[in-house]
Design an enzyme around this catalytic site. Structure first.
Site, PDB file in Angstrom:
ATOM      1  N   HIS A  76       0.700  -0.812   0.152  1.00 35.19           N
ATOM      2  CA  HIS A  76       0.074   0.245  -0.002  1.00 35.19           C
ATOM      3  C   HIS A  76       0.782   1.229  -0.009  1.00 35.19           C
ATOM      4  O   HIS A  76       1.960   1.025   0.728  1.00 35.19           O
ATOM      5  CB  HIS A  76      -1.182   0.069   1.131  1.00 35.19           C
ATOM      6  N   PRO A  77       0.743   2.304  -0.582  1.00 33.64           N
ATOM      7  CA  PRO A  77       1.153   3.045  -0.338  1.00 33.64           C
ATOM      8  C   PRO A  77       0.837   4.239   0.668  1.00 33.64           C
ATOM      9  O   PRO A  77      -0.630   4.524   1.128  1.00 33.64           O
ATOM     10  CB  PRO A  77       0.793   4.354  -2.189  1.00 33.64           C
ATOM     11  N   SER A  92      -5.977   3.265  -5.901  1.00 33.88           N
ATOM     12  CA  SER A  92      -5.064   3.962  -4.799  1.00 33.88           C
ATOM     13  C   SER A  92      -5.415   5.509  -5.188  1.00 33.88           C
ATOM     14  O   SER A  92      -6.103   6.320  -4.867  1.00 33.88           O
ATOM     15  CB  SER A  92      -4.544   3.509  -4.352  1.00 33.88           C
ATOM     16  N   GLU A 143      -9.526   6.686  -5.138  1.00 26.60           N
ATOM     17  CA  GLU A 143      -9.647   6.276  -3.947  1.00 26.60           C
ATOM     18  C   GLU A 143      -9.248   7.662  -2.702  1.00 26.60           C
ATOM     19  O   GLU A 143     -10.338   8.356  -1.862  1.00 26.60           O
ATOM     20  CB  GLU A 143      -9.318   5.416  -2.712  1.00 26.60           C
ATOM     21  N   GLN A 144      -8.065   7.931  -3.098  1.00 27.27           N
ATOM     22  CA  GLN A 144      -7.625   9.520  -2.449  1.00 27.27           C
ATOM     23  C   GLN A 144      -7.558  10.401  -2.933  1.00 27.27           C
ATOM     24  O   GLN A 144      -8.436  11.808  -2.392  1.00 27.27           O
ATOM     25  CB  GLN A 144      -5.668   8.899  -2.205  1.00 27.27           C
ATOM     26  N   PHE A 150       1.094   3.608   6.338  1.00 25.50           N
ATOM     27  CA  PHE A 150      -0.544   4.043   6.937  1.00 25.50           C
ATOM     28  C   PHE A 150      -1.419   3.590   6.646  1.00 25.50           C
ATOM     29  O   PHE A 150      -1.545   4.347   5.445  1.00 25.50           O
ATOM     30  CB  PHE A 150      -0.662   5.042   8.006  1.00 25.50           C
ATOM     31  N   ALA A 162      -8.812   2.737   4.578  1.00 23.76           N
ATOM     32  CA  ALA A 162      -9.989   2.919   3.635  1.00 23.76           C
ATOM     33  C   ALA A 162     -10.392   4.523   4.214  1.00 23.76           C
ATOM     34  O   ALA A 162     -11.738   4.855   4.756  1.00 23.76           O
ATOM     35  CB  ALA A 162     -11.277   2.267   4.340  1.00 23.76           C
ATOM     36  N   VAL A 163     -10.455   5.101   2.828  1.00 20.96           N
ATOM     37  CA  VAL A 163     -10.432   6.507   3.434  1.00 20.96           C
ATOM     38  C   VAL A 163     -11.977   6.883   2.223  1.00 20.96           C
ATOM     39  O   VAL A 163     -12.333   7.896   2.699  1.00 20.96           O
ATOM     40  CB  VAL A 163      -9.559   7.749   2.079  1.00 20.96           C
TER      41      VAL A 163
END
Length: 470
Positions: free
Chosen positions: A371-372, A388, A391-392, A423, A426-427
């Protein structure tokens, strides 16, 4: 790998059957007519019958006629049938007959009475024998013979099918024949459903072995009529209440002329019929009526993409990115076997998270490290996965102020120094403020607590991604 059994069905929220006249329950009586079609040397069989009679625990007699067994079956044709016929016709209750073709052939008066009463005569096979050891070819030959003889005896080909003592191939073979409105060789639901096989949609109307007088002839079954009556009442009451709550179901009741047709048992059936008739919004139907209603009201619906039916390569191509840069999870979930229960986002997530949880600690850590960072260097360099990135961006992490970016950078480094993996949260659905609050709180956790939370968040991200895909 496809797992052919269906553990999902209609799931937690069954389809509304929408029975005619807003009925709260469909009650369906089946009269099994097997007398004269059972195992018997006179019928060319190698041994006598041993199933479903007053002789509990009877054994087949190879090469011998069993006079007592034969006479018990004869009782069903000579006396039991007519008691049932009077009970149902006098109470205007429609019925479906599961008729063994050779039994019908030997019972002209009974067949005429069935037709006069407008009972549906569905097929119960050519003979009332065990089919489990038949080859596909032999069973198909029997099917063709059954249809021909049934039509010759009754005047019409059967539209419903229930073999009962079936093989693992029966439902497939009958579906492939293509001429049946429904098949009942299952016991897996309280509602009809469609089964897709070899390009065809076949309606399945499940049958019952619990609301069935056969339990008068089995160990630990019904010993007296009141036990049967009470069980039928309890079943009716439960299903009726579900119907009042908006999920009406079907109640199948299986009867045999030689069993329920005995005087001491028929009285219990009569009391149950009167009890069911005392309720409003009850649909008494033949199985063919239920089949026609279901075909009209709930025609087949085809899921455009069923994960369980994909090839392994297509499955991994589609779902390999659900766990970040970890296609091995999809591969192992496929190899473990996927069925209809895994064709929903929750069902597929269940299969995939099991493989994640079964992995050793180093494999799980590798998933975490795949994960980034949030708003980190990969994001700045446009090197995130498409998932990702979306999501971000959805959480506003692609439009941080300089101060916010500095805060994330410091927290990312502090977290990595403390735990050795990025870290993860789930954003989706969270604001920048909520993410920062969680970040600042979790960086204070001990290793075991945070490792557990990180893995939970990995699973949550996977579920959200599957919901988008499915």
């Amino acid at each position: 790998m496809f797992y052919p059994r269906d553990m999902q069905g209609y799931g937690q929220f069954p389809v509304n059957a929408a029975w005619p006249d807003k009925a709260k329950i469909a009650v369906q009586f089946v009269i099994n007519y097997e007398e004269g079609g059972e195992n018997c040397l006179l019928h060319g069989d190698p041994a006598s019958e041993a199933f479903l009679s007053e002789i509990v625990g009877a054994a087949a007699w190879p090469g011998q006629r069993h006079w007592n067994m034969e006479s018990i079956y004869e009782y069903g044709a000579r006396a039991g049938f007519w008691r049932l016929h009077r009970l149902f016709t006098e109470n205007n209750i429609p019925a479906t007959v599961y008729g063994v073709a050779t039994a019908l052939q030997r019972s002209p008066a009974q067949v005429e009475a069935m037709l006069d009463a407008d009972w549906e005569i569905a097929s119960h096979g050519l003979k009332w024998i065990e089919y489990k050891d038949f080859s596909r070819e032999q069973e198909r030959e029997f099917l063709d013979q059954t249809i021909a003889l049934h039509e010759a005896v009754t005047g019409d080909r059967p539209r419903g099918w229930y073999l009962g003592r079936c093989s693992e191939n029966t439902v497939d073979i009958v579906s492939e024949e293509g001429g049946f409105d429904y098949i009942s060789d299952t016991y897996d639901d309280d509602l009809p459903y469609w089964r897709h096989h070899e390009g065809k949609d076949q309606l399945i109307i499940p049958y019952t072995l619990d609301c069935n007088d056969m339990r008068f002839a089995t160990p630990q079954g019904f010993n007296a009529g009141d036990q049967f009556e009470n069980y039928l009442r309890d079943t009716f009451d439960t299903l009726y209440a579900e119907g009042e709550s908006g999920t009406p179901k079907m109640m199948s009741i299986g009867l045999h002329c030689r069993l329920i047709g005995r005087p001491g048992r028929l009285a219990a059936l009569k009391r149950f019929i009167e009890y069911a008739q005392s309720h409003d919004a009850v649909w008494f139907a033949r199985r063919i009526d239920i089949a026609q209603h279901w075909a009209d009201t709930h025609p087949p619906q085809h899921q455009t993409q069923r994960p369980s039916k994909l090839s392994k390569s297509d499955f991994v191509d589609t779902y390999g990115g659900v766990f970040e840069h970890s296609p091995w999870i999809a591969e192992q979930a496929f190899d473990a076997g996927l069925g209809a229960a895994n064709d929903t986002s929750g069902g597929l997530h269940h299969a995939m998270k099991i493989q994640f949880r079964l992995a050793d600690s180093s494999q799980r850590l590798a998933v975490l490290n795949a994960h980034p960072d949030l708003a980190g260097k990969l994001a700045a360099a446009n090197r995130l996965t498409a998932e990702s990135t979306s999501e971000q961006a959805g959480a506003g992490l692609d439009s941080l102020t300089d101060d916010e970016h500095q805060t994330f950078t410091e927290l990312n480094q502090s977290y990595m120094d403390r735990f050795g993996f990025p870290f993860i949260i789930a954003v989706k659905g969270l604001t920048k403020s909520e993410i920062l609050t969680a970040f600042k709180s979790r960086v204070q956790n001990d290793m075991d607590t945070e490792l557990s939370k990180a893995c939970q968040q990995v699973e949550k991200i996977a579920l959200l991604r599957l919901k988008d895909l499915l």
